[in-house]
Design an enzyme around this catalytic site. Structure first.
Site, PDB file in Angstrom:
ATOM      1  CB  CYS A 178     -13.935   2.474  -1.277  1.00 35.74           C
ATOM      2  SG  CYS A 178     -13.384   4.189  -1.332  1.00 35.74           S
ATOM      3  CG  HIS A 192      -7.901   0.875  -3.777  1.00 35.71           C
ATOM      4  ND1 HIS A 192      -7.368  -0.321  -3.356  1.00 35.71           N
ATOM      5  CD2 HIS A 192      -8.465   1.441  -2.667  1.00 35.71           C
ATOM      6  CE1 HIS A 192      -7.577  -0.465  -2.058  1.00 35.71           C
ATOM      7  NE2 HIS A 192      -8.243   0.594  -1.621  1.00 35.71           N
ATOM      8  CG  ASP A 238     -13.195   7.397  -2.387  1.00 37.30           C
ATOM      9  OD1 ASP A 238     -13.253   7.277  -1.145  1.00 37.30           O
ATOM     10  OD2 ASP A 238     -12.146   7.207  -3.032  1.00 37.30           O
ATOM     11  NE  ARG A 259     -10.171  -4.085  -0.296  1.00 39.85           N
ATOM     12  CZ  ARG A 259      -9.448  -3.093   0.235  1.00 39.85           C
ATOM     13  NH1 ARG A 259     -10.034  -1.986   0.656  1.00 39.85           N
ATOM     14  NH2 ARG A 259      -8.138  -3.189   0.305  1.00 39.85           N
ATOM     15  NE  ARG A 307      -3.705   1.946   2.843  1.00 44.36           N
ATOM     16  CZ  ARG A 307      -4.956   2.010   2.389  1.00 44.36           C
ATOM     17  NH1 ARG A 307      -5.413   1.045   1.613  1.00 44.36           N
ATOM     18  NH2 ARG A 307      -5.738   3.024   2.700  1.00 44.36           N
ATOM     19  CD  GLN A 367     -12.977  -0.650  -1.958  1.00 39.02           C
ATOM     20  OE1 GLN A 367     -12.329  -0.667  -0.914  1.00 39.02           O
ATOM     21  NE2 GLN A 367     -14.238  -1.077  -2.023  1.00 39.02           N
TER      22      GLN A 367
END
Length: 304
Positions: A263, A130, A224, A291, A103, A133
């Site tokens: 998310c 991402h 988001d 996830r 990450r 996600q």
């Protein structure tokens, strides 16, 4: 489904691979005992430059459920690329671990890790993408609607890494995606071109707009946070630009949309109201749970 080598970006996958990952994730979710030894004897490095709740816990617990062992590495022992070069991080981790989940702030860091480690690298978030996600989101839509190619998803907010991966995933799967952003906050031009090329192959419909009304009639509405981690923009200017794009009950009703997605983490009262986030039509906790299942599908596929 052909075996995965890594996952830096969803555009690395074709439709068969992506559909196969979603099927596999669904099977892992429904029959976890069948996969409890897939990672037996395997160690996975979790390399985090950014804070995390869902990504860290879902990978850590997910790896354990597959019979593997995870090693969490943050920046407390020195920032990657400062204390040691990214390439030295990657080559050393490759001596002990079987894969790297990272990450990071920059997509280039992932590319350097993959090149130097020669071990599978999974993008757990970068400035551009991402993918984990988006896999969880597609899995959630598959559970809600069945055939995702028949789904119309509307994304309202910043043209950020989540938006980019949704664009690529939707384009690969032949979905209809409407992306609504304020002026000056649209998706990256190169990512857009890539998504448009994939959409041409699959028959997907990708529409860009600056008007929330363009999301009318969608099967699900996605938003988001207005400011991603590391964003140096003036918060007051961002707030002013995005305020008309807030998702609230009146907007959901006016658009006729019956499912809400985010998310997380959510900034209540900013991009979305608590009334929508906590509503019966909110899918956010289903996305959060998925996830783990989506990421476990990636791990299973890497070591098949």
């Amino acid at each position: 489904m052909s075996q995965l080598k890594q996952l830096l970006c969803l555009a690395e996958l074709d439709q068969q691979q992506l559909a196969g990952l979603l099927d596999l994730a669904q099977d892992i979710k429904q029959n976890p005992a069948n996969y409890s030894k897939v990672l037996q004897g395997k160690s996975i490095a979790l390399l985090f430059e950014k804070p995390s709740l869902r990504t860290r816990v879902s990978f850590d617990v997910g790896i354990n459920k597959l019979g593997g062992h995870s090693v969490y590495l943050d920046q407390q022992n020195g920032a990657m690329g400062v204390r040691e070069s990214v390439e030295d991080f990657g080559s050393n981790l490759a001596c002990w671990t079987d894969a790297i989940v990272a990450r990071v702030y920059s997509q280039q860091t992932l590319i350097k890790l993959a090149q130097s480690s020669k071990k599978p690298v999974i993008n757990a978030l970068s400035d551009l993408y991402h993918p984990c996600q988006a896999l969880a989101d597609l899995l959630t839509l598959k559970e809600q609607f069945g055939d995702v190619s028949k789904v119309h998803l509307a994304y309202v907010g910043d043209g950020n890494n989540v938006c980019h991966s949704l664009m690529l995933g939707s384009a690969i799967m032949g979905m209809t995606l409407t992306v609504v952003t304020p002026p000056g906050f649209g998706p990256d031009a190169h990512v857009l071109l890539r998504a448009q090329a994939l959409a041409q192959q699959s028959g997907a419909k990708l529409t860009l707009s600056q008007h929330v009304s363009s999301a009318a009639g969608a099967d699900a509405l996605y938003t988001d946070t207005w400011m991603s981690m590391g964003n140096k923009a003036d918060p007051a200017q961002v707030e002013a630009a995005f305020a008309p794009y807030q998702i609230n009950t009146a907007v959901m009703q006016r658009l006729g949309v019956k499912n809400f997605m985010h998310c997380l983490p959510a900034h209540r009262g900013h991009e979305v109201t608590s009334e929508v986030l906590d509503s019966d039509y909110s899918l956010v906790l289903q996305q959060a749970e998925n996830r783990m299942h989506a990421q476990n599908a990636v791990l299973v596929s890497l070591f098949a």
